[in-house]
Design a protein around this motif. Structure first.
Motif, PDB file in Angstrom:
ATOM      1  N   ASP F 119       0.841  -1.199   0.000  1.00 36.83           N
ATOM      2  CA  ASP F 119       0.000   0.000   0.000  1.00 36.83           C
ATOM      3  C   ASP F 119       0.875   1.249   0.000  1.00 36.83           C
ATOM      4  O   ASP F 119       0.575   2.240  -0.683  1.00 36.83           O
ATOM      5  CB  ASP F 119      -0.914   0.020   1.232  1.00 36.83           C
ATOM      6  CG  ASP F 119      -2.035  -0.993   1.120  1.00 36.83           C
ATOM      7  OD1 ASP F 119      -2.277  -1.476  -0.006  1.00 36.83           O
ATOM      8  OD2 ASP F 119      -2.668  -1.309   2.132  1.00 36.83           O
ATOM      9  N   GLN F 122       2.116   1.673  -3.503  1.00 35.84           N
ATOM     10  CA  GLN F 122       1.068   2.092  -4.446  1.00 35.84           C
ATOM     11  C   GLN F 122       0.923   3.613  -4.427  1.00 35.84           C
ATOM     12  O   GLN F 122       0.750   4.251  -5.472  1.00 35.84           O
ATOM     13  CB  GLN F 122      -0.266   1.426  -4.098  1.00 35.84           C
ATOM     14  CG  GLN F 122      -1.356   1.571  -5.143  1.00 35.84           C
ATOM     15  CD  GLN F 122      -2.196   2.819  -4.962  1.00 35.84           C
ATOM     16  OE1 GLN F 122      -2.157   3.467  -3.931  1.00 35.84           O
ATOM     17  NE2 GLN F 122      -2.930   3.163  -6.005  1.00 35.84           N
ATOM     18  N   TYR F 124       3.011   5.813  -4.175  1.00 31.59           N
ATOM     19  CA  TYR F 124       4.022   6.487  -4.999  1.00 31.59           C
ATOM     20  C   TYR F 124       3.777   6.305  -6.489  1.00 31.59           C
ATOM     21  O   TYR F 124       4.557   6.776  -7.308  1.00 31.59           O
ATOM     22  CB  TYR F 124       5.427   5.980  -4.617  1.00 31.59           C
ATOM     23  CG  TYR F 124       5.893   6.563  -3.303  1.00 31.59           C
ATOM     24  CD1 TYR F 124       5.404   6.096  -2.100  1.00 31.59           C
ATOM     25  CD2 TYR F 124       6.800   7.614  -3.265  1.00 31.59           C
ATOM     26  CE1 TYR F 124       5.808   6.638  -0.899  1.00 31.59           C
ATOM     27  CE2 TYR F 124       7.210   8.166  -2.055  1.00 31.59           C
ATOM     28  CZ  TYR F 124       6.709   7.667  -0.886  1.00 31.59           C
ATOM     29  OH  TYR F 124       7.098   8.213   0.308  1.00 31.59           O
ATOM     30  N   THR F 125       2.690   5.613  -6.845  1.00 32.66           N
ATOM     31  CA  THR F 125       2.357   5.465  -8.260  1.00 32.66           C
ATOM     32  C   THR F 125       1.118   6.255  -8.653  1.00 32.66           C
ATOM     33  O   THR F 125       0.757   6.284  -9.821  1.00 32.66           O
ATOM     34  CB  THR F 125       2.080   3.985  -8.638  1.00 32.66           C
ATOM     35  OG1 THR F 125       0.813   3.591  -8.080  1.00 32.66           O
ATOM     36  CG2 THR F 125       3.158   3.060  -8.119  1.00 32.66           C
ATOM     37  N   GLY F 156       3.227  -1.965  -6.420  1.00 34.85           N
ATOM     38  CA  GLY F 156       2.490  -2.230  -5.205  1.00 34.85           C
ATOM     39  C   GLY F 156       1.681  -3.509  -5.304  1.00 34.85           C
ATOM     40  O   GLY F 156       0.934  -3.845  -4.391  1.00 34.85           O
TER      41      GLY F 156
ATOM     42  N   ALA G  84      -2.973  -3.199  -7.373  1.00 36.27           N
ATOM     43  CA  ALA G  84      -2.664  -2.366  -6.217  1.00 36.27           C
ATOM     44  C   ALA G  84      -3.733  -1.291  -6.032  1.00 36.27           C
ATOM     45  O   ALA G  84      -4.102  -0.943  -4.901  1.00 36.27           O
ATOM     46  CB  ALA G  84      -1.280  -1.742  -6.360  1.00 36.27           C
ATOM     47  N   ARG G  87      -6.792  -2.873  -4.379  1.00 33.99           N
ATOM     48  CA  ARG G  87      -6.666  -3.039  -2.940  1.00 33.99           C
ATOM     49  C   ARG G  87      -7.011  -1.753  -2.195  1.00 33.99           C
ATOM     50  O   ARG G  87      -7.657  -1.773  -1.152  1.00 33.99           O
ATOM     51  CB  ARG G  87      -5.245  -3.476  -2.601  1.00 33.99           C
ATOM     52  CG  ARG G  87      -5.182  -4.509  -1.510  1.00 33.99           C
ATOM     53  CD  ARG G  87      -3.797  -5.062  -1.359  1.00 33.99           C
ATOM     54  NE  ARG G  87      -2.823  -4.010  -1.460  1.00 33.99           N
ATOM     55  CZ  ARG G  87      -1.786  -4.011  -2.290  1.00 33.99           C
ATOM     56  NH1 ARG G  87      -1.572  -5.029  -3.080  1.00 33.99           N
ATOM     57  NH2 ARG G  87      -0.960  -3.008  -2.326  1.00 33.99           N
ATOM     58  N   VAL G  88      -6.579  -0.608  -2.754  1.00 37.50           N
ATOM     59  CA  VAL G  88      -6.904   0.682  -2.131  1.00 37.50           C
ATOM     60  C   VAL G  88      -8.411   0.887  -2.065  1.00 37.50           C
ATOM     61  O   VAL G  88      -8.958   1.314  -1.043  1.00 37.50           O
ATOM     62  CB  VAL G  88      -6.246   1.835  -2.926  1.00 37.50           C
ATOM     63  CG1 VAL G  88      -6.736   3.184  -2.424  1.00 37.50           C
ATOM     64  CG2 VAL G  88      -4.729   1.742  -2.819  1.00 37.50           C
ATOM     65  N   ARG G 131      -3.657  10.480 -10.573  1.00 37.11           N
ATOM     66  CA  ARG G 131      -4.203   9.827 -11.766  1.00 37.11           C
ATOM     67  C   ARG G 131      -5.479   9.093 -11.361  1.00 37.11           C
ATOM     68  O   ARG G 131      -5.646   8.734 -10.183  1.00 37.11           O
ATOM     69  CB  ARG G 131      -3.179   8.850 -12.353  1.00 37.11           C
ATOM     70  CG  ARG G 131      -2.792   7.733 -11.422  1.00 37.11           C
ATOM     71  CD  ARG G 131      -2.086   6.592 -12.146  1.00 37.11           C
ATOM     72  NE  ARG G 131      -1.580   5.639 -11.166  1.00 37.11           N
ATOM     73  CZ  ARG G 131      -2.315   4.694 -10.574  1.00 37.11           C
ATOM     74  NH1 ARG G 131      -3.585   4.565 -10.870  1.00 37.11           N
ATOM     75  NH2 ARG G 131      -1.782   3.887  -9.684  1.00 37.11           N
TER      76      ARG G 131
END
Lengths: 250, 250, 250, 250, 250, 250, 250
Positions: F119, F122, F124-125, F156, G84, G87-88, G131
């Motif tokens: 997490d 993630q 950072y993406t 992530g 990822a 999951r968030v 994004r």
């Protein structure tokens, strides 16, 4: 679209082009022009909004495509454009309505609410780091002595109409209204005219099952959506009338 | 527009071009130049603002296109340019007026208010992340002993005029004022001259029903808009006078 | 302008060009070079600032084009360049003056004030997200034993002059001062020389009605603008003198 | 300048070029190279800084072009480059000096102060949204047992010299110092050498009236600027000596 | 440098190139490669760092070019690359050392300190609005039972070496170490080898006066710089030894 | 890499390309693909991670190249990619472990920890102003009744494997595992297979001295690295076995 | 994808293209179109989601590729797109569910939850510096009297379906549903149809072991995943049925 934008003015949000236009706002309007057609019509005894929901698959649940929303007891709205943006604006409108009740202990004026939504939209056209809302709203409601019908666009401009349309079929709709709208119509006549406008804008691909109608009567001041049966019988009436006219014309 | 901007200076908001201009501000002025024509005229006994609202469809509610606003009892304003931007500025002006009443227990000076609005506009031309306001205002009002007529533009510059115009018809309007304006006019004469200017700027496409007039008399210090009937009779008077002149000229 | 900027160094505010220049600051100076001409001249008994306001239409109220401002009892300023930027700087200067009175219970030194304004301007040349001020100021005032005349430019640089000019006519003005300025002039002679400089810079298009003059006498330490009559008689005197000289020269 | 920067590395402030350089810092150094020439020279009994102020017009007040500043009783500085940037750094240095007095109840070390200014400058080379300072400083002062002479540049680098120069005439100055500087000079000899260096860097366009000299003696530890008369007699002495040498050489 | 970066990946700080490299970090390493040569060598009884300061003018004060710093009693460091960046890192290291003493009442571990500095550097490679540090450090120190020698680079990577070099002469230095370094050397032998490496990296342009040596003995745990005399005699010894070898080789 | 990115989609961090990819994340994966090879293998009685540290110079201290880390008593990790980024993630993992102990008074679940790290990655993406982590982790540990082996990548994403590899030799490693891995292996057999995979990925350039092995047994739940001797004898055993196989194959 | 985006509109997140589209949102949808296929089907007595997990290596632990998640007792979800990101969103949904229980002491409505997730997603399409989420969700659950099946996409749009699919196999799946879905199916029949759809979308590369099925019955209101055995027998039944049909068709 008829414009040929100079390279670059239209890619940064808050920038004017040399001829004084905000391209991002105009492009957001284009998102509305790609949306479902919605119309609003004032009558002597009320005001109605109608939407053609354009359902493309029998697997969809038609009621999940919501284009007409109740904002407050006495206010409703129809939307066209990006659906997620519309939801944000509808939520905002509902909160503004409730704030008014809490602070002043009375229902919000229709025009006051419409202005608040437009001021909110304007903010997204002047500050960096955000894009304009890609949604237009038709806001209808009943104040003390009269009904109102406002149209807001992505720039935050606000106009009141006697009858108007937004979305893909706007120009077809307006043509019919310019020709046939009369200010002394009652609500039933207005809805019939609205259905006719949607029907013609859809070039016949139009069914009762995907049509939504919201009405507010001046004496009741309660916005409500019509039942499916009611919609169906009105659509049938409209088709009969047009057929008759068509026959008369032929 | 006569300018040929070098690539790029005009796309970032707070940047000077090599010849010392702020293109974004000039483009915002262009947005005003595309707007409705508004004029303001000082008379010995008051000051008036007049707007030609350019209503394009009979389906619009004319009163929803508001171009003349009351700011305070003794101050009014006419706007041209982006309508949503105008609303933001008018709201700001009204709040500044009320703050003055609350803090000093007296009405705000017309020039004080005009400067506050201009300072607010200037901020949007010097800091990043925002665009200038695409709106000009004519601010009129009555101070103790005289009437005032200010014009603000998107740069935040402030000028007082005896008579002036903003919007699409500005140059046509100014030509007429340069020729015919006299400082000893009374309010009625001034309004007549203003109507003539709007009429000529519109090249005849001009109707009483889409004309708005706001007046403030020096002795009353109350800004008010004229009734529709009153406007209509003045427009008729103006047309008669021009016809007479035209006949005289012919 | 004589420079040929390499692509790009001049479009981001806080960036040096390869030859160590800040183009945005130089372009802001260009905005000043397009402004109205203002001059300042020290005399043995005071210091004066004069501005040619360049009023282009009889419909403007001449006093609304304010180019000479009182900052404090003993300090005044003339501005050239973007008028909205000038107002921001004048407001700042007035506030700094009052802060000095409140904190130290005495009037602010002229040089102290000029430095504060310049430090404020410098900030807008080193940090991102803002543009430099497009305005130069001539700050004049009287300290205990002498008068001061400072010029600030958009970079935040500060220089004191015996006589100087800013705006469109600067080079014409400086030529005259280099030739004719004497340190033993009294105020009246200085004003006459200043008027002559403005007259020549304007190539004759110069009228008393659009000329503003501010003076502070060393013994009074009160900055004030001259009355219209006073200005008119001095302009007449100047024109007579030049005519005489011209005759003498001829 | 001898470099041919690859497109783009030099327009964003905090970016390394492929060969490991920070172009913005190098360009800021270029701003210093365009500045007035300043020199500093250590002697056995003190240290001096001298500046050639390059006054271009008789209308300027020479003392308003300040290039030598007192930082604290025992510290002074000469600057070259952007004058508004220099003022910011001098103010910062004065505040750091006073903080040291308040916190530790003693005068700040010369090297401590020079490092603080350099750390401050370094910050402007590593973080976005700002540009480096376009100013170099020569910081001179007297600590307990010796005098110091530091040079700081826009990168925040710090070097101590026996004798050095900054600004437009740096290379000419350094050539003379390499040839003629001796560590056993006393202050008067050092000042004479400094004047000679400035004289040669200016290629003869050099006058006592536009020369500023600041000195601090080791035993007094008080930085002060020389009086105009004193400067004039030393310039005369220098010219006589060079003339003699020139004669000797001839 | 051997790489041919694709346009653009190397101009925004926190961006990967298609082959997974961070160009800004590699360019910062290039800044180190342009720096002065520094070497570090472990011995059985201590560890030493040596720097060739490359002084280019007799007017500089050699001790002001500081390349070897004491961090704490038991830790020292040599730097190469941007000198202002180095100062920031050295200050940070000193503060971290003192924090450790205050919080835990004991001296900081050498590896703990080196990791803290590297974590600090890493931050400047992952977040926007900053550039990486253009500096490498050799951190030496003595823990309980052994000496340490760490090298940090601009990426924040951390490596321990037996002997290593940074700066312009790195490859020449490493070649010599690969050939001649033995783990059973004592401190004096190690320093001799380090001097030889610096001498060869400088291709003979190498003098005792511009050489700095820092040593920490395992049993004392006190980092100190060698006196000038001591350095001079060791340089002489090294030159004699090389001459002898050269003779032997010849 | 097989992709041909369209100009520009890969230079801004949080931007999708037209085919729905995040190039920055893919490039960060490329940074991992350039890293040292690490493998993880589950056995019936435990799980092991092995790394080939690729030491290139005899002057490096091998133990300073740390690729296997203990996170908590029962959790370890191997890393590949940017070493400074890896350290940040390992620190984060250790803190999360300790927080769990403090808050819940029990050791953190292996999967819980792995998800927290993912997490963190993630984030950072998806947000601007940062770059993704250029590091993959193999996280191994023992929960109540079984051992776990997770692989995290720069996006992530989180996957559990029976046996897997990261870094430069990944594809060679996976080929061997696909062929030879059996779920009923015990720890010793698993380590032997892991060594064989590293050996083949390194194409023979593989030594016991640069190999690191971490193991956690299911019944002990204590992560530990193997001693150097132990590693050496296992590498010897592996080489013997492969030789035998090779012989058998031949 | 059929679109040919104009250069540049698709690289800044919050920008409209001239035809009113948000390219970044459309590209995020493309990320979903590259994802695993998931289907959801309503039945008279419940609703099911099914996913084909596409496991590519026998070394993966199949249960670590989680595509079906329980949100609350009565709500589940299937995801497709960036894992990822998914999951968030799942974490967010779980938190929203628990907040509802804490604040109102009752379980959250399925539509309320779906709207909250969509509002969260919409935020990432209108503000800069982030994004959009590259993930679609199928959210299923049971309210008082009926089951629900919502699909959310990266724009934040929300639609309810009777039967739908997301991911790589969407169009194949929808074709089958359009042909064979009946509203009077019971849960077992619905699951069989879903398996058939996945089977055909995968063009036969489809195994029970990599299929996940989640079901919620209307009368129990408990979301649960089916056991592996159960899944296997249903897949066998489906294959038999299709074989039979195929035979029948042949």
């Amino acid at each position: 679209m008829q414009m040929a934008p100079q390279m670059g003015y239209d890619r940064a949000i808050t920038v004017f082009s040399p001829d004084g236009r905000l391209f991002q706002v105009e492009y957001a309007r284009e998102a509305v022009r790609r949306g479902t057609t919605a119309v609003g019509i004032k009558a002597v005894d009320g005001v109605a909004v109608l939407v053609d929901k354009r359902i493309t698959s029998r697997l969809m649940e038609p009621e999940s495509i919501e284009k007409i929303f109740q904002i407050d007891q006495h206010i409703g709205a129809a939307t066209s454009g990006l659906v997620a943006d519309a939801r944000v604006l509808i939520d905002r409108a509902r909160v503004e309505s409730q704030i008014n009740r809490l602070v002043y202990d009375e229902s919000i004026g229709v025009e006051v609410l419409a202005k608040k939504i437009c001021d909110f939209k304007q903010t997204y056209t002047q500050y960096g780091g955000v894009r304009p809302f890609g949604t237009s709203l038709l806001i209808v409601g009943a104040d003390d002595a009269r009904v109102r019908l406002f149209e807001t666009d992505p720039s935050g401009a606000l106009l009141e109409y006697k009858a108007t349309g937004i979305g893909a079929g706007r120009s077809a709709v307006m043509e019919i209204f310019e020709e046939k709208y009369r200010e002394d119509m009652n609500c039933d006549e207005a809805i019939l005219l609205g259905l006719e406008a949607l029907y013609k804008a859809a070039e016949g691909k139009f069914e009762a099952s995907t049509t939504e109608i919201g009405v507010i009567k001046l004496h009741e001041k309660l916005f409500c959506k019509l039942e499916e049966d009611d919609v169906a019988s009105r659509v049938a009436e409209m088709k009969a009338k047009i057929g008759g006219e068509g026959a008369g014309e032929a």
